[in-house]
Motif scaffolding. Structure first.
Motif, PDB file in Angstrom:
ATOM      1  N   ALA A 225       1.002  -1.189   0.122  1.00 44.15           N
ATOM      2  CA  ALA A 225      -0.106  -0.015  -0.116  1.00 44.15           C
ATOM      3  C   ALA A 225       1.022   1.297   0.066  1.00 44.15           C
ATOM      4  O   ALA A 225       2.016   1.211   0.705  1.00 44.15           O
ATOM      5  CB  ALA A 225      -0.857  -0.083   1.166  1.00 44.15           C
ATOM      6  N   THR A 226       0.382   2.147  -0.738  1.00 41.95           N
ATOM      7  CA  THR A 226       1.181   3.454  -0.700  1.00 41.95           C
ATOM      8  C   THR A 226       0.301   4.652  -0.712  1.00 41.95           C
ATOM      9  O   THR A 226      -0.862   4.642  -1.183  1.00 41.95           O
ATOM     10  CB  THR A 226       1.856   3.642  -2.233  1.00 41.95           C
ATOM     11  OG1 THR A 226       2.642   2.543  -2.472  1.00 41.95           O
ATOM     12  CG2 THR A 226       2.634   4.898  -2.339  1.00 41.95           C
ATOM     13  N   PHE A 227       0.766   5.689   0.251  1.00 41.69           N
ATOM     14  CA  PHE A 227       0.046   6.879   0.377  1.00 41.69           C
ATOM     15  C   PHE A 227       0.744   7.986   0.039  1.00 41.69           C
ATOM     16  O   PHE A 227       1.902   8.263   0.399  1.00 41.69           O
ATOM     17  CB  PHE A 227      -0.540   6.772   1.717  1.00 41.69           C
ATOM     18  CG  PHE A 227      -1.507   7.775   2.104  1.00 41.69           C
ATOM     19  CD1 PHE A 227      -1.420   8.942   2.916  1.00 41.69           C
ATOM     20  CD2 PHE A 227      -2.821   7.627   1.904  1.00 41.69           C
ATOM     21  CE1 PHE A 227      -2.512   9.796   3.279  1.00 41.69           C
ATOM     22  CE2 PHE A 227      -4.071   8.377   1.684  1.00 41.69           C
ATOM     23  CZ  PHE A 227      -3.598   9.501   2.784  1.00 41.69           C
TER      24      PHE A 227
ATOM     25  N   GLY B 122      -2.672  12.703  -1.575  1.00 40.13           N
ATOM     26  CA  GLY B 122      -3.946  12.149  -0.808  1.00 40.13           C
ATOM     27  C   GLY B 122      -4.697  11.023  -1.390  1.00 40.13           C
ATOM     28  O   GLY B 122      -5.518  10.492  -0.805  1.00 40.13           O
ATOM     29  N   SER B 123      -3.854  10.338  -2.287  1.00 41.28           N
ATOM     30  CA  SER B 123      -4.253   9.149  -2.908  1.00 41.28           C
ATOM     31  C   SER B 123      -3.460   7.909  -2.270  1.00 41.28           C
ATOM     32  O   SER B 123      -2.566   7.798  -1.793  1.00 41.28           O
ATOM     33  CB  SER B 123      -4.109   9.297  -4.295  1.00 41.28           C
ATOM     34  OG  SER B 123      -2.677   9.324  -4.678  1.00 41.28           O
ATOM     35  N   ALA B 124      -4.231   6.816  -2.051  1.00 43.18           N
ATOM     36  CA  ALA B 124      -3.729   5.591  -1.856  1.00 43.18           C
ATOM     37  C   ALA B 124      -4.043   4.577  -2.815  1.00 43.18           C
ATOM     38  O   ALA B 124      -4.901   4.414  -3.401  1.00 43.18           O
ATOM     39  CB  ALA B 124      -4.555   5.116  -0.324  1.00 43.18           C
ATOM     40  N   ASN B 125      -2.947   3.708  -2.872  1.00 44.25           N
ATOM     41  CA  ASN B 125      -2.712   2.653  -3.900  1.00 44.25           C
ATOM     42  C   ASN B 125      -2.559   1.418  -3.164  1.00 44.25           C
ATOM     43  O   ASN B 125      -1.698   1.509  -2.257  1.00 44.25           O
ATOM     44  CB  ASN B 125      -2.061   2.979  -4.906  1.00 44.25           C
ATOM     45  CG  ASN B 125      -2.215   4.563  -5.750  1.00 44.25           C
ATOM     46  OD1 ASN B 125      -3.312   4.414  -6.346  1.00 44.25           O
ATOM     47  ND2 ASN B 125      -1.516   5.286  -5.653  1.00 44.25           N
TER      48      ASN B 125
ATOM     49  N   PHE C 245      -6.698  -4.257   3.145  1.00 46.64           N
ATOM     50  CA  PHE C 245      -5.856  -3.410   3.984  1.00 46.64           C
ATOM     51  C   PHE C 245      -6.138  -1.958   3.700  1.00 46.64           C
ATOM     52  O   PHE C 245      -6.670  -1.705   2.696  1.00 46.64           O
ATOM     53  CB  PHE C 245      -4.373  -3.854   3.441  1.00 46.64           C
ATOM     54  CG  PHE C 245      -3.788  -5.070   3.854  1.00 46.64           C
ATOM     55  CD1 PHE C 245      -4.528  -5.818   4.455  1.00 46.64           C
ATOM     56  CD2 PHE C 245      -2.529  -5.409   3.614  1.00 46.64           C
ATOM     57  CE1 PHE C 245      -4.055  -7.283   4.792  1.00 46.64           C
ATOM     58  CE2 PHE C 245      -1.766  -6.636   3.697  1.00 46.64           C
ATOM     59  CZ  PHE C 245      -2.754  -7.697   4.559  1.00 46.64           C
ATOM     60  N   THR C 246      -5.956  -1.208   4.706  1.00 48.21           N
ATOM     61  CA  THR C 246      -6.249   0.281   4.701  1.00 48.21           C
ATOM     62  C   THR C 246      -4.926   0.810   5.143  1.00 48.21           C
ATOM     63  O   THR C 246      -4.414   0.739   6.202  1.00 48.21           O
ATOM     64  CB  THR C 246      -7.406   0.706   5.418  1.00 48.21           C
ATOM     65  OG1 THR C 246      -8.703  -0.098   4.869  1.00 48.21           O
ATOM     66  CG2 THR C 246      -7.758   2.072   5.236  1.00 48.21           C
ATOM     67  N   ILE C 247      -4.388   1.893   4.264  1.00 47.00           N
ATOM     68  CA  ILE C 247      -3.166   2.658   4.830  1.00 47.00           C
ATOM     69  C   ILE C 247      -3.842   3.988   5.261  1.00 47.00           C
ATOM     70  O   ILE C 247      -4.649   4.660   4.702  1.00 47.00           O
ATOM     71  CB  ILE C 247      -2.136   2.863   3.510  1.00 47.00           C
ATOM     72  CG1 ILE C 247      -0.928   3.287   4.241  1.00 47.00           C
ATOM     73  CG2 ILE C 247      -2.759   3.485   2.684  1.00 47.00           C
ATOM     74  CD1 ILE C 247       0.303   3.386   3.152  1.00 47.00           C
ATOM     75  N   SER C 248      -3.374   4.612   6.415  1.00 48.55           N
ATOM     76  CA  SER C 248      -3.644   5.718   6.827  1.00 48.55           C
ATOM     77  C   SER C 248      -2.528   6.420   7.681  1.00 48.55           C
ATOM     78  O   SER C 248      -1.373   5.818   7.573  1.00 48.55           O
ATOM     79  CB  SER C 248      -4.915   5.737   7.820  1.00 48.55           C
ATOM     80  OG  SER C 248      -4.440   4.771   8.882  1.00 48.55           O
TER      81      SER C 248
ATOM     82  N   ASN D 122       3.250  11.752  13.457  1.00 49.19           N
ATOM     83  CA  ASN D 122       4.308  11.134  12.748  1.00 49.19           C
ATOM     84  C   ASN D 122       4.311   9.739  12.446  1.00 49.19           C
ATOM     85  O   ASN D 122       5.147   9.077  12.332  1.00 49.19           O
ATOM     86  CB  ASN D 122       5.665  11.736  13.163  1.00 49.19           C
ATOM     87  CG  ASN D 122       5.783  13.055  13.327  1.00 49.19           C
ATOM     88  OD1 ASN D 122       5.246  14.005  12.692  1.00 49.19           O
ATOM     89  ND2 ASN D 122       6.632  13.408  14.377  1.00 49.19           N
ATOM     90  N   THR D 123       3.001   9.451  12.160  1.00 51.36           N
ATOM     91  CA  THR D 123       2.763   7.931  12.090  1.00 51.36           C
ATOM     92  C   THR D 123       2.005   7.516  10.831  1.00 51.36           C
ATOM     93  O   THR D 123       1.019   8.090  10.635  1.00 51.36           O
ATOM     94  CB  THR D 123       2.158   7.262  13.388  1.00 51.36           C
ATOM     95  OG1 THR D 123       3.050   7.542  14.595  1.00 51.36           O
ATOM     96  CG2 THR D 123       2.005   5.955  13.498  1.00 51.36           C
ATOM     97  N   VAL D 124       2.309   6.099  10.383  1.00 50.40           N
ATOM     98  CA  VAL D 124       1.566   5.565   9.170  1.00 50.40           C
ATOM     99  C   VAL D 124       1.265   4.394   9.824  1.00 50.40           C
ATOM    100  O   VAL D 124       1.930   3.818  10.255  1.00 50.40           O
ATOM    101  CB  VAL D 124       2.641   5.692   8.251  1.00 50.40           C
ATOM    102  CG1 VAL D 124       1.746   5.021   6.719  1.00 50.40           C
ATOM    103  CG2 VAL D 124       3.200   6.624   7.585  1.00 50.40           C
ATOM    104  N   TYR D 125      -0.309   4.211   9.542  1.00 54.92           N
ATOM    105  CA  TYR D 125      -0.746   3.156   9.865  1.00 54.92           C
ATOM    106  C   TYR D 125      -0.834   1.923   8.699  1.00 54.92           C
ATOM    107  O   TYR D 125      -1.275   2.362   7.501  1.00 54.92           O
ATOM    108  CB  TYR D 125      -2.091   3.237  10.679  1.00 54.92           C
ATOM    109  CG  TYR D 125      -1.713   4.079  11.572  1.00 54.92           C
ATOM    110  CD1 TYR D 125      -1.873   5.338  11.790  1.00 54.92           C
ATOM    111  CD2 TYR D 125      -1.368   3.623  13.217  1.00 54.92           C
ATOM    112  CE1 TYR D 125      -1.883   6.170  12.827  1.00 54.92           C
ATOM    113  CE2 TYR D 125      -1.107   4.282  14.182  1.00 54.92           C
ATOM    114  CZ  TYR D 125      -1.477   5.684  14.074  1.00 54.92           C
ATOM    115  OH  TYR D 125      -1.291   6.552  15.270  1.00 54.92           O
ATOM    116  N   LEU D 126      -1.110   0.584   8.874  1.00 57.52           N
ATOM    117  CA  LEU D 126      -1.539  -0.288   8.031  1.00 57.52           C
ATOM    118  C   LEU D 126      -2.685  -1.264   8.846  1.00 57.52           C
ATOM    119  O   LEU D 126      -2.112  -2.050   9.538  1.00 57.52           O
ATOM    120  CB  LEU D 126      -0.632  -1.135   7.374  1.00 57.52           C
ATOM    121  CG  LEU D 126      -1.048  -2.215   6.127  1.00 57.52           C
ATOM    122  CD1 LEU D 126      -1.598  -1.240   4.834  1.00 57.52           C
ATOM    123  CD2 LEU D 126       0.127  -3.120   5.756  1.00 57.52           C
ATOM    124  N   GLN D 127      -3.964  -0.848   8.695  1.00 61.85           N
ATOM    125  CA  GLN D 127      -4.979  -1.637   9.102  1.00 61.85           C
ATOM    126  C   GLN D 127      -5.056  -2.953   8.171  1.00 61.85           C
ATOM    127  O   GLN D 127      -5.493  -2.918   7.003  1.00 61.85           O
ATOM    128  CB  GLN D 127      -6.141  -1.038   9.236  1.00 61.85           C
ATOM    129  CG  GLN D 127      -7.408  -1.567   9.716  1.00 61.85           C
ATOM    130  CD  GLN D 127      -7.146  -2.224  11.459  1.00 61.85           C
ATOM    131  OE1 GLN D 127      -6.677  -1.385  12.084  1.00 61.85           O
ATOM    132  NE2 GLN D 127      -7.692  -3.419  11.495  1.00 61.85           N
TER     133      GLN D 127
END
Length: 113
Positions: free
Chosen positions: A47-49, A53-56, A65-68, A74-79
């Motif tokens: 996943a790329t953010f 503002g786009s997520a791929n 999966f969801t990237i946020s 200062n954190t990136v998440y991967l649900q």
């Protein structure tokens, strides 16, 4: 520096949320991404953010999966939901700033069937 966490052992169908915290603001990064590498396989993008503002997502994880991001933390998440055995891998976060590429230390995700 990047600190990844949140991996672990989970049963198939379960969920995990991975976190990747940077030592400086992530607002300046042009791309934030999660990769994974399964045993015997090449590292692949999951996943790329981007700052636009786009997520791929890789086809294999779309809808799963969801990237946020949380700029304040200062954190990136991967649900990751509905995990499957084929999701077992070491997961890495990657941040890009201009020509500089930063990789976090991987976090192991193991899905038992």
């Amino acid at each position: 520096q990047l600190q990844a966490s949140g991996g672990g052992l989970v049963q198939a169908g379960g969920s995990l949320r991975l976190s990747c915290t940077a030592s400086r603001t992530i607002f300046s990064f042009s791309a934030l991404a999660w990769y994974r590498q399964a045993p015997g396989k090449q590292r692949e993008s999951v996943a790329t953010f981007t700052n636009s503002g786009s997520a791929n997502y890789a086809d294999s994880v779309k809808g799963q999966f969801t990237i946020s991001r949380d700029n304040a933390k200062n954190t990136v998440y991967l649900q990751m939901n509905n995990l499957k055995s084929e999701d077992t891998a070491i997961y890495y976060c990657k941040l890009v700033s201009g020509k500089a590429v930063y990789w976090g230390r991987g976090t192991q995700v193991t899905v038992s069937s």
